[in-house]
Design a protein around this motif. Sequence first.
Motif, PDB file in Angstrom:
ATOM      1  N   THR A  57       0.846  -1.192   0.000  1.00 17.68           N
ATOM      2  CA  THR A  57       0.000   0.000   0.000  1.00 17.68           C
ATOM      3  C   THR A  57       0.883   1.244   0.000  1.00 17.68           C
ATOM      4  O   THR A  57       1.761   1.383   0.860  1.00 17.68           O
ATOM      5  N   ALA A 110      -4.287 -10.648   1.569  1.00 19.86           N
ATOM      6  CA  ALA A 110      -3.682  -9.419   2.083  1.00 19.86           C
ATOM      7  C   ALA A 110      -3.101  -9.610   3.484  1.00 19.86           C
ATOM      8  O   ALA A 110      -3.440 -10.559   4.194  1.00 19.86           O
ATOM      9  N   ALA A 112      -2.626  -7.156   6.917  1.00 25.41           N
ATOM     10  CA  ALA A 112      -3.105  -5.892   7.467  1.00 25.41           C
ATOM     11  C   ALA A 112      -2.783  -5.815   8.951  1.00 25.41           C
ATOM     12  O   ALA A 112      -2.293  -6.770   9.554  1.00 25.41           O
ATOM     13  N   HIS A 151      -9.328  -2.297   9.793  1.00 24.77           N
ATOM     14  CA  HIS A 151      -7.934  -2.670   9.576  1.00 24.77           C
ATOM     15  C   HIS A 151      -7.274  -1.711   8.597  1.00 24.77           C
ATOM     16  O   HIS A 151      -7.953  -1.038   7.810  1.00 24.77           O
ATOM     17  N   MET A 152      -5.962  -1.666   8.658  1.00 24.90           N
ATOM     18  CA  MET A 152      -5.155  -0.897   7.717  1.00 24.90           C
ATOM     19  C   MET A 152      -4.300  -1.894   6.938  1.00 24.90           C
ATOM     20  O   MET A 152      -3.432  -2.555   7.505  1.00 24.90           O
ATOM     21  N   THR A 153      -4.567  -2.022   5.653  1.00 25.15           N
ATOM     22  CA  THR A 153      -3.854  -2.995   4.838  1.00 25.15           C
ATOM     23  C   THR A 153      -2.429  -2.529   4.566  1.00 25.15           C
ATOM     24  O   THR A 153      -2.200  -1.387   4.159  1.00 25.15           O
ATOM     25  N   LEU A 154      -1.490  -3.436   4.787  1.00 24.96           N
ATOM     26  CA  LEU A 154      -0.073  -3.154   4.570  1.00 24.96           C
ATOM     27  C   LEU A 154       0.384  -3.614   3.195  1.00 24.96           C
ATOM     28  O   LEU A 154       1.208  -2.965   2.553  1.00 24.96           O
ATOM     29  N   TYR A 156      -0.950  -6.260  -0.368  1.00 24.72           N
ATOM     30  CA  TYR A 156      -1.888  -7.148  -1.042  1.00 24.72           C
ATOM     31  C   TYR A 156      -1.109  -8.255  -1.738  1.00 24.72           C
ATOM     32  O   TYR A 156      -0.017  -8.017  -2.269  1.00 24.72           O
TER      33      TYR A 156
END
Length: 209
Positions: A57, A110, A112, A151-154, A156
């Motif tokens: 991301t 992903a 996250a 959540h905050m996706t780090l 994918y």
Amino acid sequence: MSPLPTRMVNRWQNRQEPGPGQGTLYWHILVGDHPEARDLANTAQKRLAGFHGLHMTPTEWLHITTLVAGPTEEITTDQQHEMLSTASELLAALPPVTVTLSRILYHPEAIAVAVQPTASLRQIRNAIQTATGEVTGREGYTEGPTQWTPHMTLAYSETEQPAEPLITALGRELPICEVTIKEVNLVDQRGPERLWKWCPIGSVHTGRH
């Protein structure tokens, strides 16, 4: 995003996405301007940098997806602005929310970090969903499981590979950081997700200003 996956898969292999010139309206909590969130993401992404098949991301667009409102072409510009106005009135009754980011969530598509606690965030989401419904007649929806998990996706996944080496490299938790949520953004995501052609339309703030 539990239990732990055994394999990662290509998120975009069978994903339906907007075509050229098309977009999807999302309510996002954008956190890329929070140094604590950026540092946390950078720490995690550096640990994962040696692995292939991961799409990180961009720091600018670190986010907590709150609600998918619907296709941009089916929600007029006037409705978009009315959504912002209605959401602003509803969120004014809610205080800013301080959240903690630390626990890693693994999904086949992903990686996250969980955003906790969830109760106050759900109040924000409920207000956003109410505003969207009142203006458009659409309730919006959550991507993935029915239960919304902030959540905050780090990163994918864009290929198939064993998950265990990734889990070993990153672990189950990152150094705890706190972020105070004061606004939610309405964003037009143009074209395929991974191109990051995001056009923020406006933001709404919690609390009275």
